[in-house]
Design an enzyme around this catalytic site. Sequence first.
Site, short mmCIF file in Angstrom:
data_model
loop_
_atom_site.label_atom_id
_atom_site.label_comp_id
_atom_site.label_asym_id
_atom_site.label_seq_id
_atom_site.Cartn_x
_atom_site.Cartn_y
_atom_site.Cartn_z
N SER A 134 -22.02 -23.66 -78.67
CA SER A 134 -20.72 -23.87 -79.31
C SER A 134 -20.27 -25.29 -79.02
O SER A 134 -20.68 -25.90 -78.03
CB SER A 134 -19.69 -22.89 -78.75
OG SER A 134 -18.38 -23.25 -79.12
N TYR A 147 -15.17 -18.69 -71.90
CA TYR A 147 -16.07 -18.83 -73.04
C TYR A 147 -16.75 -20.20 -73.01
O TYR A 147 -17.98 -20.30 -73.13
CB TYR A 147 -15.32 -18.65 -74.35
CG TYR A 147 -16.17 -18.90 -75.57
CD1 TYR A 147 -17.13 -17.97 -75.98
CD2 TYR A 147 -16.05 -20.08 -76.31
CE1 TYR A 147 -17.93 -18.21 -77.09
CE2 TYR A 147 -16.84 -20.33 -77.41
CZ TYR A 147 -17.78 -19.39 -77.80
OH TYR A 147 -18.57 -19.64 -78.89
#
Length: 286
Positions: A134, A147
Amino acid sequence: MSPKVWLITGTSSGFGSLLAKAALKHGDKVIATARDAAKIEDLKALGAATLALDVVDDEENIKKIIANAVSIYGRIDILVNNAAYILEGAVEESSGAEVFKIFDTNVFGPLKVIRAVLPYMRERRSGVVANMGSVGGWRGGAGASMYCSTKFAIAGITESLRPELQSLGIDAVVIEPGYFRTNFLSPGHRTASAIRIPDYDTVMEPLRNVFDTYDQKQPGDPEKGAQVIVEILTKSGRVAGMTIPARIPLGSDAVSIIDGMCHETLKLLGEWKEISASTDHDDVKK
């Protein structure tokens, strides 16, 4: 070019589902997996083989499932570790159990799948290990620390895995999307920490509102993203003849954010170089 055999985790929705469909459309064979195989019957109807695989299962069970997957087509050419989720909460709000759970899904699980698949790739001296990272693996963000840290970890693992596998004919790459219009930010797909500390509301409430208002307004088209990933991992189309790098941003926002992060880092190094380098022993040549 002969069809490739893909194994993709987390195909019940989002990028995983679209990637499975794009690979099938490319003429490849797909082994689609999800915690509940009943949720990927649509992929089975399109020609994918489907298996139940929960990446947080114990290592021996995952090895058995991977052995079963290999028996379907005789090999796995491309592994895509896609299963992941986001934990919404400040660091202090995130409990030890919640932190372990997200690392179990986003980091430890992919590691178990990689360890189960690599013996088959090593035997054939070919393959691609692709981990879905990501843009959050480049820059942390308030309320998404857990995350982001899992995606930093995935990037570090992939960058280390790559030179380990290079002489064996196996590629390793982390694909780092920006914001794509999947259901990833939808309330049912992001998990909020059970604890809320009022002192953090001034930071967290705007973030929660951003997630809610940005959901389904992200700039990235996931179908286009899935198509690019297929081209990258099969070295076809626009990627034909190119070498797969260790890290690949996906989306114009990812390119912009990473570019900004690199410039900030270079500026920081320039400003702090003298102080940072002053810690060497006197006998070290400058």
